[in-house]
Write a protein that holds these residues in place. Sequence first.
Motif, PDB file in Angstrom:
ATOM      1  N   TYR A 142     -57.642  40.904   5.778  1.00 29.25           N
ATOM      2  CA  TYR A 142     -56.253  40.791   5.253  1.00 29.25           C
ATOM      3  C   TYR A 142     -55.214  41.868   5.509  1.00 29.25           C
ATOM      4  O   TYR A 142     -53.883  41.852   5.352  1.00 29.25           O
ATOM      5  N   ILE A 179     -53.768  35.253  11.575  1.00 28.46           N
ATOM      6  CA  ILE A 179     -52.720  34.624  10.949  1.00 28.46           C
ATOM      7  C   ILE A 179     -52.172  36.086   9.807  1.00 28.46           C
ATOM      8  O   ILE A 179     -51.216  36.205   9.704  1.00 28.46           O
ATOM      9  N   ASN A 180     -53.270  36.546   9.348  1.00 25.93           N
ATOM     10  CA  ASN A 180     -52.962  37.758   8.171  1.00 25.93           C
ATOM     11  C   ASN A 180     -52.327  38.598   8.828  1.00 25.93           C
ATOM     12  O   ASN A 180     -51.529  39.390   8.324  1.00 25.93           O
ATOM     13  N   GLN A 181     -52.741  39.157  10.023  1.00 24.11           N
ATOM     14  CA  GLN A 181     -52.289  40.167  10.542  1.00 24.11           C
ATOM     15  C   GLN A 181     -51.345  39.922  11.871  1.00 24.11           C
ATOM     16  O   GLN A 181     -50.898  41.119  12.473  1.00 24.11           O
ATOM     17  N   ALA A 182     -50.872  38.956  12.204  1.00 28.42           N
ATOM     18  CA  ALA A 182     -50.061  38.285  13.081  1.00 28.42           C
ATOM     19  C   ALA A 182     -50.616  38.730  14.614  1.00 28.42           C
ATOM     20  O   ALA A 182     -49.687  39.667  15.137  1.00 28.42           O
ATOM     21  N   ALA A 209     -50.055  32.413   0.411  1.00 21.63           N
ATOM     22  CA  ALA A 209     -49.028  33.217   0.724  1.00 21.63           C
ATOM     23  C   ALA A 209     -48.915  34.298   0.300  1.00 21.63           C
ATOM     24  O   ALA A 209     -49.276  34.651  -1.031  1.00 21.63           O
ATOM     25  N   ASP A 210     -48.385  35.294   0.660  1.00 24.26           N
ATOM     26  CA  ASP A 210     -48.317  36.733   0.165  1.00 24.26           C
ATOM     27  C   ASP A 210     -46.982  36.898  -0.601  1.00 24.26           C
ATOM     28  O   ASP A 210     -46.063  35.912  -0.861  1.00 24.26           O
ATOM     29  N   GLN A 212     -44.231  37.957   0.056  1.00 25.12           N
ATOM     30  CA  GLN A 212     -42.930  37.558   0.885  1.00 25.12           C
ATOM     31  C   GLN A 212     -42.967  36.296   1.390  1.00 25.12           C
ATOM     32  O   GLN A 212     -42.276  36.013   2.366  1.00 25.12           O
ATOM     33  N   GLU A 213     -43.736  35.329   0.771  1.00 24.32           N
ATOM     34  CA  GLU A 213     -43.930  34.089   1.277  1.00 24.32           C
ATOM     35  C   GLU A 213     -44.414  33.866   2.773  1.00 24.32           C
ATOM     36  O   GLU A 213     -44.195  32.788   3.385  1.00 24.32           O
ATOM     37  N   ARG A 214     -45.187  34.978   3.318  1.00 23.59           N
ATOM     38  CA  ARG A 214     -45.780  34.733   4.571  1.00 23.59           C
ATOM     39  C   ARG A 214     -46.930  34.150   4.497  1.00 23.59           C
ATOM     40  O   ARG A 214     -47.660  34.330   3.540  1.00 23.59           O
ATOM     41  N   PRO A 215     -47.500  33.410   5.387  1.00 21.67           N
ATOM     42  CA  PRO A 215     -48.898  32.754   5.424  1.00 21.67           C
ATOM     43  C   PRO A 215     -50.042  34.083   5.152  1.00 21.67           C
ATOM     44  O   PRO A 215     -49.969  34.813   6.013  1.00 21.67           O
ATOM     45  N   LEU A 216     -50.902  33.431   4.385  1.00 18.22           N
ATOM     46  CA  LEU A 216     -51.984  34.054   3.800  1.00 18.22           C
ATOM     47  C   LEU A 216     -53.300  33.472   3.879  1.00 18.22           C
ATOM     48  O   LEU A 216     -53.079  32.392   3.130  1.00 18.22           O
TER      49      LEU A 216
END
Length: 289
Positions: A142, A179-182, A209-210, A212-216
Amino acid sequence: MPCRAGVGLKAEHLRTILETDPDVGFFEVHAENYMGAGGPPHRYLTAIRERYPLSVHGVGLSIGADRPLDQDHLRRLRQLVDRYRPALFSEHLAWSSHDAGFLNDLLPLPYTDETLARVIKHVDQAQEALGRQILLENPSAYLAFAESTYAEPEFIAQVARRTGCGLLLDLNNVHVSSINQAWDPIAYLDAYPLRQVQEIHLAGFAPDADEQERPLLIDAHDRPVSHAVWTLFAGVVERIGPVPTLIEWDTDLPDWPTLKAQADQADRVMASVLRWLVLEPSSRPAALP
């Protein structure tokens, strides 16, 4: 071990399995669930082992920990693998123990020279203690460590080259971490030592989502394999051919037909890719789910 799909052996499905002898490639168990001397778990596992190949998957060796391996744990692992002679034995590239005790989690590592030397030492010790090759599984993560000096595929390749261990490629972990680390999962697989892969894991993840509303994505093993992971699977099989492939489903267990259907899908993907590679080079594999 057949190059087919298998499933994790769960108590909820035991009666159905023993009564119907379903057509699956193998069963996998977590080593730590069978470290007692006897009782019903061993009676059932003995009955399964008489009918199916077995893969044993460790979750408690803590290969990446900054402390010596637990010699009592290794001794009990050796007793287990000597008793059941599994076709494959695997562990995680992770740590879960420290001086204060044992954590019920598989935690990632910084990929540094110091960590590499420690992991190599521990893998060598584990293989010597067990008297066999082990497979090392890539983690789900993560976050990334700022101090890392190796990319994960390079780190894993170094461990495999210098210890002779095999690899267990968890494609759900690849997708979750990407996804978590882009980062790009295809580039990861391009750099991964795929020729050392002797088993694949497929599983489902929980979307979140984290702050900041980024996918997690959470490596939950609580639902069917996603389309994205099936696609990665087909791509890997195109490169290295079919290998034993496990459907991991550990929580919110479905009924047996639902779990079996996931294994059947993995078998179909492998058969379709193999047919395309060997018999029908002008066609493409069948559409994935």
